[in-house]
Design an enzyme around this catalytic site. Sequence first.
Site, PDB file in Angstrom:
ATOM      1  N   ARG A  81      21.882  25.523  26.049  1.00 23.42           N
ATOM      2  CA  ARG A  81      20.754  24.670  26.389  1.00 23.42           C
ATOM      3  C   ARG A  81      21.014  23.281  25.858  1.00 23.42           C
ATOM      4  NH1 ARG A  81      14.253  24.818  25.096  1.00 23.42           N
ATOM      5  NH2 ARG A  81      13.874  22.776  26.045  1.00 23.42           N
ATOM      6  N   ARG A  90      16.338  23.148  32.124  1.00 30.69           N
ATOM      7  CA  ARG A  90      17.050  23.807  31.018  1.00 30.69           C
ATOM      8  C   ARG A  90      17.688  25.092  31.529  1.00 30.69           C
ATOM      9  NH1 ARG A  90      12.011  24.263  28.535  1.00 30.69           N
ATOM     10  NH2 ARG A  90      12.068  22.013  28.650  1.00 30.69           N
TER      11      ARG A  90
HETATM   12  N1  LIG Z   1       5.545  28.452  19.540  1.00 28.80           N
HETATM   13  C1  LIG Z   1       6.712  27.762  19.601  1.00 28.80           C
HETATM   14  N2  LIG Z   1       7.784  28.280  20.261  1.00 28.80           N
HETATM   15  C2  LIG Z   1       8.947  27.592  20.325  1.00 28.80           C
HETATM   16  N3  LIG Z   1       9.149  26.360  19.766  1.00 28.80           N
HETATM   17  C3  LIG Z   1       8.096  25.829  19.106  1.00 28.80           C
HETATM   18  C4  LIG Z   1       6.848  26.493  18.995  1.00 28.80           C
HETATM   19  N4  LIG Z   1       5.996  25.721  18.275  1.00 28.80           N
HETATM   20  C5  LIG Z   1       6.668  24.622  17.964  1.00 28.80           C
HETATM   21  N5  LIG Z   1       7.928  24.669  18.439  1.00 28.80           N
HETATM   22  C6  LIG Z   1       8.894  23.570  18.278  1.00 28.80           C
HETATM   23  O1  LIG Z   1       9.018  22.910  19.530  1.00 28.80           O
HETATM   24  C7  LIG Z   1      10.257  22.194  19.488  1.00 28.80           C
HETATM   25  C8  LIG Z   1      10.622  21.753  20.875  1.00 28.80           C
HETATM   26  O2  LIG Z   1      10.855  22.928  21.626  1.00 28.80           O
HETATM   27  P1  LIG Z   1      11.329  22.753  23.155  1.00 28.80           P
HETATM   28  O3  LIG Z   1      12.172  21.515  23.297  1.00 28.80           O
HETATM   29  O4  LIG Z   1      11.885  24.058  23.591  1.00 28.80           O
HETATM   30  O5  LIG Z   1       9.938  22.469  23.863  1.00 28.80           O
HETATM   31  P2  LIG Z   1       9.628  22.957  25.364  1.00 28.80           P
HETATM   32  O6  LIG Z   1       9.666  24.454  25.387  1.00 28.80           O
HETATM   33  O7  LIG Z   1      10.508  22.241  26.315  1.00 28.80           O
HETATM   34  O8  LIG Z   1       8.138  22.434  25.546  1.00 28.80           O
HETATM   35  P3  LIG Z   1       6.829  23.311  25.244  1.00 28.80           P
HETATM   36  O9  LIG Z   1       6.890  23.557  23.761  1.00 28.80           O
HETATM   37  O10 LIG Z   1       5.711  22.429  25.681  1.00 28.80           O
HETATM   38  O11 LIG Z   1       6.942  24.569  26.037  1.00 28.80           O
HETATM   39  C9  LIG Z   1      11.198  23.200  18.834  1.00 28.80           C
HETATM   40  O12 LIG Z   1      12.221  22.523  18.140  1.00 28.80           O
HETATM   41  C10 LIG Z   1      10.292  23.980  17.885  1.00 28.80           C
HETATM   42  O13 LIG Z   1      10.540  23.589  16.548  1.00 28.80           O
HETATM   43  N1  LIG Z   2       7.334  26.412  35.924  1.00 29.62           N
HETATM   44  C1  LIG Z   2       7.662  26.039  34.685  1.00 29.62           C
HETATM   45  N2  LIG Z   2       7.413  24.785  34.281  1.00 29.62           N
HETATM   46  C2  LIG Z   2       7.729  24.423  33.008  1.00 29.62           C
HETATM   47  C3  LIG Z   2       8.326  25.333  32.120  1.00 29.62           C
HETATM   48  C4  LIG Z   2       8.586  26.649  32.584  1.00 29.62           C
HETATM   49  O1  LIG Z   2       9.118  27.516  31.857  1.00 29.62           O
HETATM   50  N3  LIG Z   2       8.238  26.951  33.848  1.00 29.62           N
HETATM   51  N4  LIG Z   2       8.615  24.971  30.833  1.00 29.62           N
HETATM   52  C5  LIG Z   2       8.282  23.749  30.395  1.00 29.62           C
HETATM   53  C6  LIG Z   2       8.530  23.404  28.981  1.00 29.62           C
HETATM   54  O2  LIG Z   2       8.558  24.520  28.156  1.00 29.62           O
HETATM   55  C7  LIG Z   2       7.687  22.737  31.257  1.00 29.62           C
HETATM   56  N5  LIG Z   2       7.458  23.166  32.589  1.00 29.62           N
END
Ligand SMILES: Nc1ncnc2c1ncn2[C@@H]1O[C@H](COP(=O)(O)OP(=O)(O)OP(=O)(O)O)[C@@H](O)[C@H]1O
Ligand SMILES: Nc1nc2c(c(=O)[nH]1)N=C(CO)CN2
Length: 159
Positions: A81, A90
């Site tokens: 990733r 991703r």
């Molecule tokens: N419940 C959680 N699960 C995973 N990561 C988390 C969580 N809460 C906070 N984080 C933090 O979020 C940071 C960014 O994660 P990431 O870049 O995967 O966000 P994303 O999945 O793209 O967006 P979202 O969190 O909105 O789904 C990670 O480095 C982690 O420390």
């Molecule tokens: N449909 C879909 N949209 C997203 C997704 C995902 O897993 N599925 N994850 C995101 C950030 O975690 C932002 N947008």
Amino acid sequence: MSTIYLSLGSNIGDRRQQLTDAVRLLGEQAQVKKVSSVYETAPVGGVEQDDFYNICVELESEQAPEEILAMCQAIESQLNRVRIVHWGPRTIDLDILMIDDYVIETEDLKVPHPYMLERSFVLIPLAEIAPEAIHPKAKKMIKELVHEDKEVRKTEVRL
Ligand SMILES: Nc1ncnc2c1ncn2[C@@H]1O[C@H](COP(=O)(O)OP(=O)(O)OP(=O)(O)O)[C@@H](O)[C@H]1O
Ligand SMILES: Nc1nc2c(c(=O)[nH]1)N=C(CO)CN2
């Protein structure tokens, strides 16, 4: 032993293979108890990108929350990733939705996941494997949110 719910998503490369690999790697470090169907979902968050495959998974583990996060991030790294833009495309993403009925609010970890109740790509797979697991306070909200959503399409894909 904790019960953990994860949301997994992929929209770059071989989405099925990457979800398959992620579930296999989770199984090497925790007990994978349930895996939802694979849903094809329109991207949310405003970034122009390809549709995702999304699933939800139920795990059991003795690991502490911080260790579960580290496990998820290690799997993301193992599956190459790279973060280009926030909420962008991703190869694989593992989000922790719930760990038992814990409430955690730190810089690195927020559980329940702060956006889980707004995302049908999370709620529909989660409701498939664990309708009874929804945080008590959210149960009513889930009923209103989980609906037949054209942006979330169940597939016949087998991991
Ligand atoms: N419940 C959680 N699960 C995973 N990561 C988390 C969580 N809460 C906070 N984080 C933090 O979020 C940071 C960014 O994660 P990431 O870049 O995967 O966000 P994303 O999945 O793209 O967006 P979202 O969190 O909105 O789904 C990670 O480095 C982690 O420390
Ligand atoms: N449909 C879909 N949209 C997203 C997704 C995902 O897993 N599925 N994850 C995101 C950030 O975690 C932002 N947008």
